[in-house]
Design an enzyme around this catalytic site. Structure first.
Site, PDB file in Angstrom:
ATOM      1  CG  PHE A  22       3.341  -5.830  -4.246  1.00 54.78           C
ATOM      2  CD1 PHE A  22       3.511  -7.210  -4.243  1.00 54.78           C
ATOM      3  CD2 PHE A  22       2.068  -5.328  -4.490  1.00 54.78           C
ATOM      4  CE1 PHE A  22       2.439  -8.057  -4.479  1.00 54.78           C
ATOM      5  CE2 PHE A  22       0.996  -6.167  -4.726  1.00 54.78           C
ATOM      6  CZ  PHE A  22       1.185  -7.542  -4.723  1.00 54.78           C
TER       7      PHE A  22
ATOM      8  CB  SER B  63      -9.186  -1.249  -4.212  1.00 58.30           C
ATOM      9  OG  SER B  63      -9.045  -2.362  -3.423  1.00 58.30           O
ATOM     10  CG  LEU B  64      -9.105   4.198  -2.824  1.00 52.17           C
ATOM     11  CD1 LEU B  64      -8.372   5.129  -1.883  1.00 52.17           C
ATOM     12  CD2 LEU B  64     -10.365   4.862  -3.333  1.00 52.17           C
TER      13      LEU B  64
ATOM     14  CD  GLU C 277     -10.897  11.108   3.364  1.00 55.13           C
ATOM     15  OE1 GLU C 277     -10.501   9.936   3.502  1.00 55.13           O
ATOM     16  OE2 GLU C 277     -12.056  11.403   3.090  1.00 55.13           O
TER      17      GLU C 277
ATOM     18  CE  LYS D 267      -4.037   3.968  -0.387  1.00 52.42           C
ATOM     19  NZ  LYS D 267      -3.991   2.895   0.550  1.00 52.42           N
TER      20      LYS D 267
ATOM     21  CG  ASP E  26       0.656   1.528   5.015  1.00 50.69           C
ATOM     22  OD1 ASP E  26      -0.107   0.729   4.446  1.00 50.69           O
ATOM     23  OD2 ASP E  26       1.891   1.467   4.939  1.00 50.69           O
TER      24      ASP E  26
ATOM     25  NE  ARG F 233      -9.686  -4.656   0.567  1.00 51.71           N
ATOM     26  CZ  ARG F 233      -8.874  -3.881  -0.126  1.00 51.71           C
ATOM     27  NH1 ARG F 233      -9.321  -2.780  -0.647  1.00 51.71           N
ATOM     28  NH2 ARG F 233      -7.621  -4.193  -0.267  1.00 51.71           N
TER      29      ARG F 233
ATOM     30  CD  GLU G  73      -6.699   1.284   6.116  1.00 54.59           C
ATOM     31  OE1 GLU G  73      -7.860   1.273   5.636  1.00 54.59           O
ATOM     32  OE2 GLU G  73      -5.702   0.953   5.487  1.00 54.59           O
TER      33      GLU G  73
ATOM     34  CE1 TYR H  97     -12.175   3.927   4.013  1.00 58.53           C
ATOM     35  CE2 TYR H  97     -10.162   3.939   5.321  1.00 58.53           C
ATOM     36  CZ  TYR H  97     -11.053   3.285   4.492  1.00 58.53           C
ATOM     37  OH  TYR H  97     -10.838   1.983   4.148  1.00 58.53           O
TER      38      TYR H  97
ATOM     39  CE  LYS I 162     -11.777   8.939   0.375  1.00 59.22           C
ATOM     40  NZ  LYS I 162     -12.272   8.502   1.682  1.00 59.22           N
TER      41      LYS I 162
ATOM     42  CE  LYS J  70       0.039   2.756  -2.803  1.00 59.47           C
ATOM     43  NZ  LYS J  70       0.431   1.602  -2.049  1.00 59.47           N
TER      44      LYS J  70
ATOM     45  CB  CYS K  33      31.215 -13.233  21.745  1.00 58.22           C
ATOM     46  SG  CYS K  33      30.747 -11.663  22.482  1.00 58.22           S
TER      47      CYS K  33
ATOM     48  CB  CYS L 124      33.574 -12.177  25.952  1.00 59.24           C
ATOM     49  SG  CYS L 124      32.372 -13.367  25.352  1.00 59.24           S
TER      50      CYS L 124
ATOM     51  CB  CYS M  22      27.775 -14.093  23.211  1.00 54.43           C
ATOM     52  SG  CYS M  22      28.882 -14.143  24.618  1.00 54.43           S
TER      53      CYS M  22
ATOM     54  CB  CYS N 215      29.930 -11.535  27.505  1.00 52.12           C
ATOM     55  SG  CYS N 215      29.942 -10.484  26.042  1.00 52.12           S
TER      56      CYS N 215
HETATM   57  S1  IVH Z   1     -11.538   5.420   0.551  1.00 55.29           S
HETATM   58  C1  IVH Z   1     -15.060   2.961   1.382  1.00 55.29           C
HETATM   59  N1  IVH Z   1      -9.966   6.710   2.199  1.00 55.29           N
HETATM   60  O1  IVH Z   1      -6.835   2.240   1.066  1.00 55.29           O
HETATM   61  C2  IVH Z   1     -14.008   3.753   0.673  1.00 55.29           C
HETATM   62  N2  IVH Z   1      -9.428   4.462   1.677  1.00 55.29           N
HETATM   63  O2  IVH Z   1      -7.453   0.744  -1.938  1.00 55.29           O
HETATM   64  C3  IVH Z   1     -12.736   3.021   0.486  1.00 55.29           C
HETATM   65  N3  IVH Z   1      -7.451   3.619   2.852  1.00 55.29           N
HETATM   66  O3  IVH Z   1      -7.732  -0.700   1.802  1.00 55.29           O
HETATM   67  C4  IVH Z   1     -11.618   3.770  -0.015  1.00 55.29           C
HETATM   68  N4  IVH Z   1      -6.986   5.465   3.964  1.00 55.29           N
HETATM   69  O4  IVH Z   1      -8.809   0.786   3.502  1.00 55.29           O
HETATM   70  C5  IVH Z   1     -10.202   5.544   1.571  1.00 55.29           C
HETATM   71  N5  IVH Z   1      -8.680   7.991   3.662  1.00 55.29           N
HETATM   72  C6  IVH Z   1      -8.913   6.831   3.037  1.00 55.29           C
HETATM   73  C7  IVH Z   1      -8.081   5.696   3.205  1.00 55.29           C
HETATM   74  C8  IVH Z   1      -8.378   4.526   2.502  1.00 55.29           C
HETATM   75  C9  IVH Z   1      -6.626   4.210   3.731  1.00 55.29           C
HETATM   76  C10 IVH Z   1      -7.306   2.218   2.371  1.00 55.29           C
HETATM   77  C11 IVH Z   1      -8.576   1.445   2.292  1.00 55.29           C
HETATM   78  C12 IVH Z   1      -8.301   0.432   1.218  1.00 55.29           C
HETATM   79  C13 IVH Z   1      -7.266   1.093   0.392  1.00 55.29           C
HETATM   80  C14 IVH Z   1      -7.888   1.525  -0.926  1.00 55.29           C
END
Ligand code: IVH
Length: 661
Positions: A34, A80-81, A111, A113, A115, A134, A170, A222, A284, A308, A402, A405, A420, A426
């Site tokens: 994706f 977002s990031l 930190e 990330k 999921d 969000r 998260e 976070y 960060k 990532k 199957c 059996c 089955c 069986c």
């Molecule tokens: S900082 C308020 N730190 O990643 C600050 N984001 O596109 C927002 N995520 O859906 C970003 N771990 O929920 C931050 N240690 C972390 C994170 C984190 C996961 C998620 C966040 C957002 C996506 C950022």
């Protein structure tokens, strides 16, 4: 060169995947694939900025509202990031920061990330009051009651706190919970959850918080919003911890690139053994004043980047596709692979789940395939390397008979699984059932693994569970390498297992669709096995958590002569399911009362609210009359509400209903 038509087609393709991901919670491609598509789109838009239109996926990649919850605007948007899989791009980010902040000396904070699903959580006077998804970044859905079920979320903060606090983090599902749910779904022939992230997303959008609670979600934080007194991200996390809020794993200050890569490397190594899924690290700028200065770019914070980790991939070939027969007769295709080393271990088999999955990916014996193993340990066949497909391959089909059996295989309506149905005859089902009976979820008999059970079956000593209780020392001593001590151990464990809780015993019986939750509900409601066996369809359906499918399975199971005899044999052999105290609703205020429901309820479906009423001795009727006792009112009530007001009938809000329950 890309044409405009190709650009539009790519946009549509991405929206399609987005829909499957966020709305259906069933992704069609991996996150990596994706991201690759999205990156390609971004590159095209960079080249042709004139093509960008408000409907492009780059203009908003986010959740699509489910429409089930009230929508609430975020005071500060949830952005977002930028993310990347490339070290080079991370280094470009660092250079950019140096340029914008006019100094080469910048302290970073890194930190994990997580999921999961982004969430904003509000506290007032230290008490948890609200949780909002969000959504599109500007406004999200109010999932307060669902988030309230998360065990790791403090409902009350510790130490001294500001009168109003918003924190962000998260919601996720641990790998262990995810694996358990899927094991259960697999054995019950239900579709499997795609990954923990989608599982968490799906759970968060359920209407009944009791159902959400069963998904055992977790949360970690976070960030905090409005942090005037706090100088750095590092301090912010320390402060969150002081308030008792969970933080995801470790975080660290890094002053140099070398330190950053060291952190990334360490985390990637640890990734498989972490209890939750991560998809990388977040880097960060540590100083919060600098963060403010840097601000945002488009939908992303400028002061951070997500690096990532790609799921590890390897290529191998499919030697064979075998079919496993489970305890309930579900047939599962399994890819037998040319062994290949990926993400720390050698993989030689991977489940293909069901025939639809094999067809969708068009996996054939002889194919070259890509295997992916992310943090979730379970390897999966991602896709076929079609250009390398050898000649003379054939589409794969579920065998008609199957493999254990020879009985004709069927696919029941509304099920993805083939089965089955030769439950008694069986041998594969028989062995799996014995294993299940003796296993951890059932009677939990120590020293009785698959190899030993198989020998006992092959020697003709055991064909059904009750036979285990008449095994003699003489018989057991015929097992391979079984000396006196081993014989004694096994017989002792069998003896010990006779004392068992009612719910465990019911689990061990392996009644279709009856997993641990259902078994526990039944045990709590009935107290004894006799009473469970006597429950009528109506009584079963009145129990919250028991639907028509489970009710039918129970009725069929207890009506079957062979099952009844087997239970009797077990009881005669000395197995004694403990009686359990019945959770009683006797004298409940709902007893004998008639309810009518109107409007959209936030936290219950019509069915679950009705079950809860009936369990407590109440009745549910469809129209308001003088004999109605209560009208349960949700959002946008209809004419029933006006009529009830006229008749002076007691109106119950959802909150009042919940507290009366
Ligand atoms: S900082 C308020 N730190 O990643 C600050 N984001 O596109 C927002 N995520 O859906 C970003 N771990 O929920 C931050 N240690 C972390 C994170 C984190 C996961 C998620 C966040 C957002 C996506 C950022």
């Amino acid at each position: 060169m890309t044409t405009y038509e190709e650009y539009k087609r790519l946009c549509e393709e991405i929206w399609e995947y987005n829909y499957h991901y966020y709305v259906e919670n069933v992704p069609q491609i991996s996150d990596y694939e994706f991201d690759v598509l999205l990156k390609a789109l971004e590159a095209i838009e960079k080249e042709h900025p004139g093509w960008i239109y408000p409907g492009s996926p780059t203009q908003r990649v986010g959740e699509i509202a489910s429409g089930r919850f009230p929508v609430i605007a975020h005071k500060v948007p949830m952005l977002s990031l930028a993310n990347t899989y490339s070290q080079e791009e991370v280094e470009e980010f660092l250079k950019r920061m140096e340029k914008l902040l006019h100094t080469p000396e910048i302290l970073y904070e890194t930190e994990l990330k997580m999921d999961g699903i982004a969430i904003s959580v509000h506290y007032e006077e230290g008490i948890f009051v609200r949780a909002v998804t969000r959504g599109n970044g500007e406004e999200g859905e109010d999932v307060t009651q669902n988030v309230r079920t998360i065990a790791s979320l403090p409902l009350q903060l510790r130490a001294s706190y500001p009168s109003k606090l918003e924190v962000r983090g998260e919601v996720y599902m641990s790998k262990e919970v995810f694996a358990k749910i899927n094991e259960k779904n697999q054995s019950e022939g239900k579709p499997l959850l795609a990954n923990p992230r989608n599982a968490a997303g799906g759970a968060l959008k359920l209407l009944n918080p009791q159902e959400v609670a069963k998904r055992a979600l977790s949360i970690s934080f976070y960030a905090m919003v409005d942090t005037d007194e706090i100088g750095s991200q590092y301090q912010a996390l320390k402060q969150l911890q002081k308030w008792g809020l969970p933080i995801a794993g470790e975080y660290r200050k890094c002053a140099t690139i070398a330190e950053l890569w060291k952190f990334a490397e360490e985390v990637e190594k640890k990734r498989p053994s972490l209890p939750f899924e991560i998809d990388g690290i977040v880097i960060k700028v540590d100083d919060l004043k600098d963060q403010k200065k840097l601000g945002v770019t488009g939908k992303n914070y400028r002061w951070a980047v997500a690096y990532k980790f790609a799921a590890e991939r390897a290529e191998t070939t499919i030697r064979e596709i075998t079919v496993q027969v489970g305890r309930t007769g579900v047939l599962t295709p399994v890819a037998e692979l040319e062994p290949v080393f990926v993400a720390g271990s050698t993989i030689s088999r991977a489940t293909l789940h069901n025939e639809d999955e094999v067809k969708r990916k068009d996996i054939r014996v002889g194919d070259f395939v890509f295997i992916e193993k992310g943090g979730d340990v379970i390897p999966k066949v991602v896709e076929v390397n079609f250009p390398k497909r050898p000649q003379e391959t054939h589409p794969w089909r579920m065998p008609e008979e199957c493999p254990a059996c020879g009985t004709k295989v069927v696919r029941l309506e509304n099920e993805v699984a083939h089965r089955c149905l030769n439950r008694e005859g069986c041998p594969a089902q028989g062995l799996k059932r014995l294993l299940f009976f003796a296993g951890k979820g059932g009677m939990d008999i120590d020293h009785l693994g698959e190899k030993i059970l198989l020998q006992l079956v092959e020697k003709g000593f055991v064909t059904r569970p009750s036979d285990l209780y008449s095994l003699t020392a003489e018989q057991v001593s015929q097992l391979k390498n079984f000396k006196e001590k081993a014989v004694q151990n096994l017989l002792e464990s069998i003896e010990v297992s006779k004392d068992v809780t009612l719910s465990r015993f019911m689990m061990a019986l392996g009644i279709p669709f009856v997993g641990s939750e259902t078994a526990e509900i039944l045990a709590a409601r009935s107290g004894t096995l006799e009473r469970v066996a006597q429950l009528s369809e109506e009584e079963l359906l009145a129990i919250d958590g028991i639907g028509p499918k489970v009710a039918e399975a129970l009725l069929t199971y207890f009506a079957d002569e062979e099952n009844k005899e087997e239970i009797l044999r077990l009881l005669k052999a000395g197995v004694t399911p403990r009686h359990q105290e019945i959770q009683s609703f006797e004298g409940h205020p709902f007893e004998g009362k008639t309810f009518v429901l109107t409007g959209a309820l936030q936290n219950y479906t019509r069915d679950s609210a009705s079950s809860l009423i009936k369990e407590r001795g109440g009745k549910v009727s469809s129209s308001v009359s003088k004999s109605t006792h209560y009208l349960l009112v949700g959002d946008n009530p209809g004419s029933k509400y006006d009529k009830a007001l006229k008749l002076g009938i007691h109106i119950l809000s959802e909150e009042e209903f919940a507290s009366l329950l």
